[in-house]
Design an enzyme around this catalytic site. Structure first.
Site, PDB file in Angstrom:
ATOM      1  N   TYR A 125     -10.215 -38.891  13.168  1.00  0.00           N
ATOM      2  CA  TYR A 125      -9.519 -38.255  14.298  1.00  0.00           C
ATOM      3  C   TYR A 125     -10.435 -37.193  14.880  1.00  0.00           C
ATOM      4  O   TYR A 125     -11.078 -36.438  14.147  1.00  0.00           O
ATOM      5  CB  TYR A 125      -8.229 -37.593  13.812  1.00  0.00           C
ATOM      6  CG  TYR A 125      -7.547 -36.747  14.867  1.00  0.00           C
ATOM      7  CD1 TYR A 125      -6.559 -37.293  15.690  1.00  0.00           C
ATOM      8  CD2 TYR A 125      -7.902 -35.408  15.048  1.00  0.00           C
ATOM      9  CE1 TYR A 125      -5.946 -36.526  16.668  1.00  0.00           C
ATOM     10  CE2 TYR A 125      -7.293 -34.640  16.031  1.00  0.00           C
ATOM     11  CZ  TYR A 125      -6.316 -35.200  16.834  1.00  0.00           C
ATOM     12  OH  TYR A 125      -5.717 -34.445  17.800  1.00  0.00           O
ATOM     13  N   GLU A 213      -8.430 -36.476  23.208  1.00  0.00           N
ATOM     14  CA  GLU A 213      -7.999 -36.862  21.863  1.00  0.00           C
ATOM     15  C   GLU A 213      -8.451 -38.291  21.600  1.00  0.00           C
ATOM     16  O   GLU A 213      -8.051 -39.211  22.314  1.00  0.00           O
ATOM     17  CB  GLU A 213      -6.479 -36.748  21.723  1.00  0.00           C
ATOM     18  CG  GLU A 213      -6.021 -36.955  20.294  1.00  0.00           C
ATOM     19  CD  GLU A 213      -4.518 -36.814  20.122  1.00  0.00           C
ATOM     20  OE1 GLU A 213      -3.759 -37.542  20.792  1.00  0.00           O
ATOM     21  OE2 GLU A 213      -4.100 -35.965  19.316  1.00  0.00           O
TER      22      GLU A 213
END
Ligand code: GDP
Ligand code: MN
Length: 403
Positions: A125, A213
């Site tokens: 991530y 993101e």
């Protein structure tokens, strides 16, 4: 402003960020063509078909009409059109869309990057956003990619790596290396991750983004690091510097009333309640919404008409609020500082008259310079409007209007 995954990936690629390659399309035939093109260019024989909507959680989300997931794998070229058909035109419901879901107008056909037989693909991530409190950009990274990051943050906060970057100094090489090291990477994968983070940071700064993101970032078994998903949020206030990016806006993804409000420079957010409100200033708008709740109602919207409340902005506000069938009453709450209350009152009366008959009662609370004169103009207008000077008075009138 939000953009689609396929647009975000193109943006990243233009800054040298490695991405999962794909082709966007809006038909099953287009999907087949896209898959063939990808095979020719990348050698892939498996394909991933991904719904393009402004919401995440597509992989686990379901298309109402067909039951298909929003992200599906096709292991044969022949399967691509059918799988595309099951997503296109459907209503995709994900954890982020709410029950009503979002209509899928486009799909991205992408190369499969989790190579068949790849025994060790690893998902990470990575995000970059603004930390307002510190006045810095912050890079957040985790080895727990592909998962719901909010859950990781809550249950295992130690698994989230944070690196703050001073915008005046920019990202330093040691910082990118630190993040890659903390992610446990070595050798070529380490170098690739450092390159990935640096390119990503350049893209973030270069596009005046407010949030990036990338979940998941993938490490393949041959140590390539690439963006499999991309969520990009651009700063609306900087779009004037990026005409090309401003054109990526997809109005179909936005609430039509909010789009219309934007044209009149009104700051409008639709809500589910029964009391429409029109206020000058975001802080006063928040307080007004609280007050509506205290008086037994629910706000139907947030609407900040800005500093210059006049007949034109008030009329635009009325027209937008009145398109919402749930609205039983409208509360106008304006503080007359620079704009005097009598002028605002005249503006309200003028706006009312130019719309004609308004089917719901209107309560106008004007406070500040010339408040008494303003109230008088409202009360003597002969229209279905009533004035209030204190908040308490306004709340009581709202309560009476909706009960
Ligand atoms: P999201 O669910 O909206 O966040 O969409 P993502 O783009 O993150 O995709 C969801 C999931 O699909 C990912 O976490 C992967 O597990 C899976 N996925 C995406 N690309 C590929 C691929 O190339 N091959 C395979 N096998 N799975 C993929
Ligand atoms: Mn994702």
């Amino acid at each position: 402003m939000n953009i689609h995954e396929y647009q975000a990936k193109e943006l990243l690629k233009s800054y040298g960020v490695r991405i999962q390659e794909g082709v966007v399309t809006d038909s099953p035939e287009g999907a087949l063509k896209a898959a063939k093109k990808l095979s020719a260019e990348t050698g892939t024989s498996w394909y991933v078909i991904k719904a393009q909507i402004h919401a995440g959680g597509r992989g686990k989300g379901k298309v109402k009409e067909t039951g298909s997931n929003g992200v599906v794998l096709a292991k044969k070229l022949e399967d691509v059109p059918e799988k595309a058909k099951n997503i296109l035109g459907g209503t995709l419901v994900t954890i982020q869309t709410g029950e009503e879901g979002k209509k899928v107008n486009k799909i991205l056909v992408a190369e499969d990057v989790y190579y068949p037989g790849d025994s060790e693909p690893k998902e990470y991530y990575l995000s970059i956003l603004l930390d307002r409190a510190k006045g810095c950009n912050v890079i957040m990274a985790s080895t727990e990619g592909g998962m719901d990051i909010e859950e990781v943050a809550e249950k295992t906060p130690e698994k989230i790596i944070k690196e703050w970057v001073d915008p005046k100094v920019g990202l330093q090489g040691f910082q990118a290396r630190k993040v890659a090291f903390k992610l446990g990477l070595e050798g070529n994968a380490f170098k690739e991750m450092v390159k990935f983070i640096s390119a990503l940071y350049n893209a973030y700064i270069g596009s005046d983004a407010s949030q990036f993101e990338i979940n998941p970032v993938l490490k393949t078994s041959d140590d390539k690091i690439l963006a499999v998903d991309a969520k990009v949020n651009l700063d609306d206030n900087a779009l004037y510097r990026h005409k090309d990016l401003a054109e990526l806006r997809d109005l179909a993804e936005e609430d039509p009333l909010e789009v219309e409000a934007g044209k009149s420079d009104l700051n409008y957010v639709k809500l589910d309640g029964n009391v429409g409100c029109m206020v000058n200033g975001a802080g006063l708008a928040m307080a007004t919404m609280d007050m509506i709740k205290l008086s037994g109602g629910e706000p139907a919207n947030f609407l900040d008409v800005g500093g210059g409340a006049n007949a034109t902005t008030v009329e635009a506000g009325f027209r937008i609020i009145l398109q919402d069938p749930n609205v039983k009453a409208i509360l106008i709450n304006v503080f007359g500082g620079i704009v005097r209350c009598d002028r605002i009152a005249n503006g309200v009366v003028e706006a009312y008259k130019s719309i004609g008959d308004i089917p719901v009662p209107i309560i106008v609370r004007l406070q500040g310079t010339n408040a008494e004169e303003g109230a008088k103009i409202i009360d003597e207008s002969g229209l279905k409007v009533s004035s209030a000077i204190t908040l308490k008075e306004a709340a009581e009138k709202v309560r009476a209007a909706i009960s």
